[in-house]
Write a protein that holds these residues in place. Structure first.
Motif, PDB file in Angstrom:
ATOM      1  N   LEU A  46      60.451  60.913  -6.332  1.00 27.78           N
ATOM      2  CA  LEU A  46      61.768  60.721  -5.740  1.00 27.78           C
ATOM      3  C   LEU A  46      62.669  59.940  -6.683  1.00 27.78           C
ATOM      4  O   LEU A  46      62.191  59.115  -7.464  1.00 27.78           O
ATOM      5  N   THR A  47      63.967  60.192  -6.608  1.00 22.37           N
ATOM      6  CA  THR A  47      64.896  59.521  -7.520  1.00 22.37           C
ATOM      7  C   THR A  47      66.101  58.915  -6.814  1.00 22.37           C
ATOM      8  O   THR A  47      66.880  58.212  -7.441  1.00 22.37           O
ATOM      9  N   ARG A  48      66.284  59.177  -5.518  1.00 20.93           N
ATOM     10  CA  ARG A  48      67.454  58.673  -4.804  1.00 20.93           C
ATOM     11  C   ARG A  48      66.973  57.941  -3.559  1.00 20.93           C
ATOM     12  O   ARG A  48      66.332  58.522  -2.686  1.00 20.93           O
ATOM     13  N   PHE A  49      67.281  56.668  -3.477  1.00 20.85           N
ATOM     14  CA  PHE A  49      66.823  55.821  -2.389  1.00 20.85           C
ATOM     15  C   PHE A  49      68.012  55.368  -1.552  1.00 20.85           C
ATOM     16  O   PHE A  49      69.095  55.134  -2.080  1.00 20.85           O
ATOM     17  N   ALA A  50      67.789  55.215  -0.259  1.00 18.10           N
ATOM     18  CA  ALA A  50      68.849  54.716   0.616  1.00 18.10           C
ATOM     19  C   ALA A  50      68.237  53.829   1.678  1.00 18.10           C
ATOM     20  O   ALA A  50      67.079  53.983   2.055  1.00 18.10           O
ATOM     21  N   GLY A  51      69.023  52.869   2.167  1.00 21.78           N
ATOM     22  CA  GLY A  51      68.541  51.989   3.220  1.00 21.78           C
ATOM     23  C   GLY A  51      69.423  50.772   3.352  1.00 21.78           C
ATOM     24  O   GLY A  51      70.496  50.692   2.757  1.00 21.78           O
ATOM     25  N   ASN A  52      68.949  49.814   4.150  1.00 21.81           N
ATOM     26  CA  ASN A  52      69.744  48.599   4.349  1.00 21.81           C
ATOM     27  C   ASN A  52      68.976  47.348   3.952  1.00 21.81           C
ATOM     28  O   ASN A  52      69.251  46.283   4.451  1.00 21.81           O
ATOM     29  N   ALA A  53      68.021  47.497   3.047  1.00 22.93           N
ATOM     30  CA  ALA A  53      67.280  46.338   2.557  1.00 22.93           C
ATOM     31  C   ALA A  53      68.040  45.644   1.433  1.00 22.93           C
ATOM     32  O   ALA A  53      67.520  44.766   0.763  1.00 22.93           O
ATOM     33  N   ALA A  54      69.256  46.043   1.216  1.00 26.97           N
ATOM     34  CA  ALA A  54      70.256  45.424   0.356  1.00 26.97           C
ATOM     35  C   ALA A  54      69.769  45.057  -1.033  1.00 26.97           C
ATOM     36  O   ALA A  54      69.388  45.933  -1.804  1.00 26.97           O
ATOM     37  N   SER A  55      69.810  43.787  -1.387  1.00 28.91           N
ATOM     38  CA  SER A  55      69.591  43.407  -2.780  1.00 28.91           C
ATOM     39  C   SER A  55      68.191  43.756  -3.276  1.00 28.91           C
ATOM     40  O   SER A  55      68.024  44.081  -4.452  1.00 28.91           O
ATOM     41  N   ALA A  56      67.191  43.715  -2.419  1.00 31.99           N
ATOM     42  CA  ALA A  56      65.840  44.081  -2.860  1.00 31.99           C
ATOM     43  C   ALA A  56      65.801  45.553  -3.273  1.00 31.99           C
ATOM     44  O   ALA A  56      65.247  45.900  -4.315  1.00 31.99           O
ATOM     45  N   LEU A  57      66.413  46.422  -2.476  1.00 34.66           N
ATOM     46  CA  LEU A  57      66.478  47.844  -2.829  1.00 34.66           C
ATOM     47  C   LEU A  57      67.299  48.034  -4.098  1.00 34.66           C
ATOM     48  O   LEU A  57      66.889  48.742  -5.013  1.00 34.66           O
ATOM     49  N   ALA A  58      68.455  47.412  -4.165  1.00 34.20           N
ATOM     50  CA  ALA A  58      69.324  47.556  -5.331  1.00 34.20           C
ATOM     51  C   ALA A  58      68.593  47.119  -6.601  1.00 34.20           C
ATOM     52  O   ALA A  58      68.606  47.829  -7.607  1.00 34.20           O
ATOM     53  N   ALA A  59      67.949  45.983  -6.554  1.00 33.25           N
ATOM     54  CA  ALA A  59      67.281  45.441  -7.740  1.00 33.25           C
ATOM     55  C   ALA A  59      66.162  46.351  -8.232  1.00 33.25           C
ATOM     56  O   ALA A  59      66.097  46.678  -9.419  1.00 33.25           O
ATOM     57  N   TYR A  60      65.282  46.765  -7.350  1.00 33.66           N
ATOM     58  CA  TYR A  60      64.104  47.520  -7.772  1.00 33.66           C
ATOM     59  C   TYR A  60      64.409  48.978  -8.065  1.00 33.66           C
ATOM     60  O   TYR A  60      63.920  49.529  -9.055  1.00 33.66           O
ATOM     61  N   ALA A  61      65.207  49.635  -7.245  1.00 35.08           N
ATOM     62  CA  ALA A  61      65.503  51.050  -7.472  1.00 35.08           C
ATOM     63  C   ALA A  61      66.315  51.239  -8.750  1.00 35.08           C
ATOM     64  O   ALA A  61      65.973  52.075  -9.591  1.00 35.08           O
ATOM     65  N   VAL A  62      67.371  50.465  -8.909  1.00 34.17           N
ATOM     66  CA  VAL A  62      68.221  50.618 -10.089  1.00 34.17           C
ATOM     67  C   VAL A  62      67.452  50.245 -11.354  1.00 34.17           C
ATOM     68  O   VAL A  62      67.542  50.924 -12.375  1.00 34.17           O
ATOM     69  N   ARG A  63      66.663  49.197 -11.296  1.00 34.49           N
ATOM     70  CA  ARG A  63      65.858  48.780 -12.456  1.00 34.49           C
ATOM     71  C   ARG A  63      64.898  49.892 -12.886  1.00 34.49           C
ATOM     72  O   ARG A  63      64.631  50.074 -14.068  1.00 34.49           O
ATOM     73  N   ALA A  64      64.403  50.655 -11.901  1.00 41.17           N
ATOM     74  CA  ALA A  64      63.482  51.754 -12.195  1.00 41.17           C
ATOM     75  C   ALA A  64      64.231  53.018 -12.636  1.00 41.17           C
ATOM     76  O   ALA A  64      63.603  54.036 -12.929  1.00 41.17           O
ATOM     77  N   GLY A  65      65.562  52.951 -12.672  1.00 45.57           N
ATOM     78  CA  GLY A  65      66.348  54.086 -13.131  1.00 45.57           C
ATOM     79  C   GLY A  65      66.764  55.049 -12.042  1.00 45.57           C
ATOM     80  O   GLY A  65      67.156  56.178 -12.319  1.00 45.57           O
ATOM     81  N   PHE A  66      66.683  54.624 -10.794  1.00 44.86           N
ATOM     82  CA  PHE A  66      67.014  55.486  -9.668  1.00 44.86           C
ATOM     83  C   PHE A  66      68.357  55.110  -9.057  1.00 44.86           C
ATOM     84  O   PHE A  66      68.866  54.011  -9.270  1.00 44.86           O
ATOM     85  N   GLU A  67      68.895  56.027  -8.261  1.00 47.39           N
ATOM     86  CA  GLU A  67      70.092  55.721  -7.485  1.00 47.39           C
ATOM     87  C   GLU A  67      69.691  54.882  -6.277  1.00 47.39           C
ATOM     88  O   GLU A  67      68.669  55.145  -5.653  1.00 47.39           O
ATOM     89  N   ALA A  68      70.515  53.911  -5.960  1.00 47.98           N
ATOM     90  CA  ALA A  68      70.301  53.110  -4.750  1.00 47.98           C
ATOM     91  C   ALA A  68      71.581  53.163  -3.927  1.00 47.98           C
ATOM     92  O   ALA A  68      72.652  52.791  -4.407  1.00 47.98           O
ATOM     93  N   HIS A  69      71.457  53.657  -2.718  1.00 52.63           N
ATOM     94  CA  HIS A  69      72.583  53.733  -1.786  1.00 52.63           C
ATOM     95  C   HIS A  69      72.330  52.721  -0.675  1.00 52.63           C
ATOM     96  O   HIS A  69      71.388  52.878   0.105  1.00 52.63           O
ATOM     97  N   ILE A  70      73.149  51.692  -0.637  1.00 53.09           N
ATOM     98  CA  ILE A  70      72.976  50.602   0.322  1.00 53.09           C
ATOM     99  C   ILE A  70      73.999  50.747   1.443  1.00 53.09           C
ATOM    100  O   ILE A  70      75.189  50.936   1.176  1.00 53.09           O
ATOM    101  N   PHE A  71      73.542  50.630   2.655  1.00 54.22           N
ATOM    102  CA  PHE A  71      74.429  50.627   3.826  1.00 54.22           C
ATOM    103  C   PHE A  71      74.365  49.240   4.424  1.00 54.22           C
ATOM    104  O   PHE A  71      73.320  48.799   4.903  1.00 54.22           O
TER     105      PHE A  71
END
Length: 155
Positions: A46-71
């Motif tokens: 998978l390469t596109r992540f979404a959710g509301n775990a905010a900064s934890a999702l943003a930090a780990y997904a983007v660092r791994a080279g993936f899209e992070a969509h935060i709501f």
């Protein structure tokens, strides 16, 4: 886990150890679960992540080279928004309740090709807390050479 014998003696636990979630890159207890969730997503291709775990999702997904969509709730602290944007996430501010954020992700994830981290994060969180509790129980049973463990568990 950090040894905290000086604090432990005050509560009759001379081998006390404390896990400090503040040492995680985002300073949040969710970081451990999110790292596992993003790693699982990567293994699944998978390469596109979404959710509301905010900064934890943003930090780990983007660092791994993936899209992070935060709501995120529009009423959330501005610092949360800035942190997510700083990590490189795409942030959508939502009027309403946190359940509205989850609903939007659930409604759009198939069409957008998003991996909804909230589906997995809840399982990872329960597993993590269960494992932490088991570790604490094992540590408590050890003789004086081991550590008595106190875990920071999310409510």
């Amino acid at each position: 886990m950090d040894a905290a014998a000086d604090r432990g003696e005050a509560v009759d636990c001379p081998n006390l150890a404390i896990r400090d979630a503040g040492a995680n890159p985002t300073g949040m207890f969710k970081a451990r679960g999110m790292a596992a969730t993003v790693s699982l997503g990567k293994e699944l291709g998978l390469t596109r992540f979404a959710g509301n775990a905010a900064s934890a999702l943003a930090a780990y997904a983007v660092r791994a080279g993936f899209e992070a969509h935060i709501f995120m709730l529009r009423a959330a602290p501005r610092d949360n928004y800035i942190e997510c944007k700083m990590f490189g996430a795409r942030v959508t501010l939502v009027d309403g309740l946190i359940s509205d954020c989850g609903r939007i992700v659930a409604e759009r994830k198939d069409a957008e090709g998003w991996f909804d981290v909230d589906d997995v994060l809840q399982c990872v969180g329960v597993f993590s807390e269960t494992a932490a509790a088991a570790d604490a129980e094992k540590a408590h049973r050890r003789d004086s050479a081991g550590f008595d463990a106190v875990e920071e568990l999310a409510a």
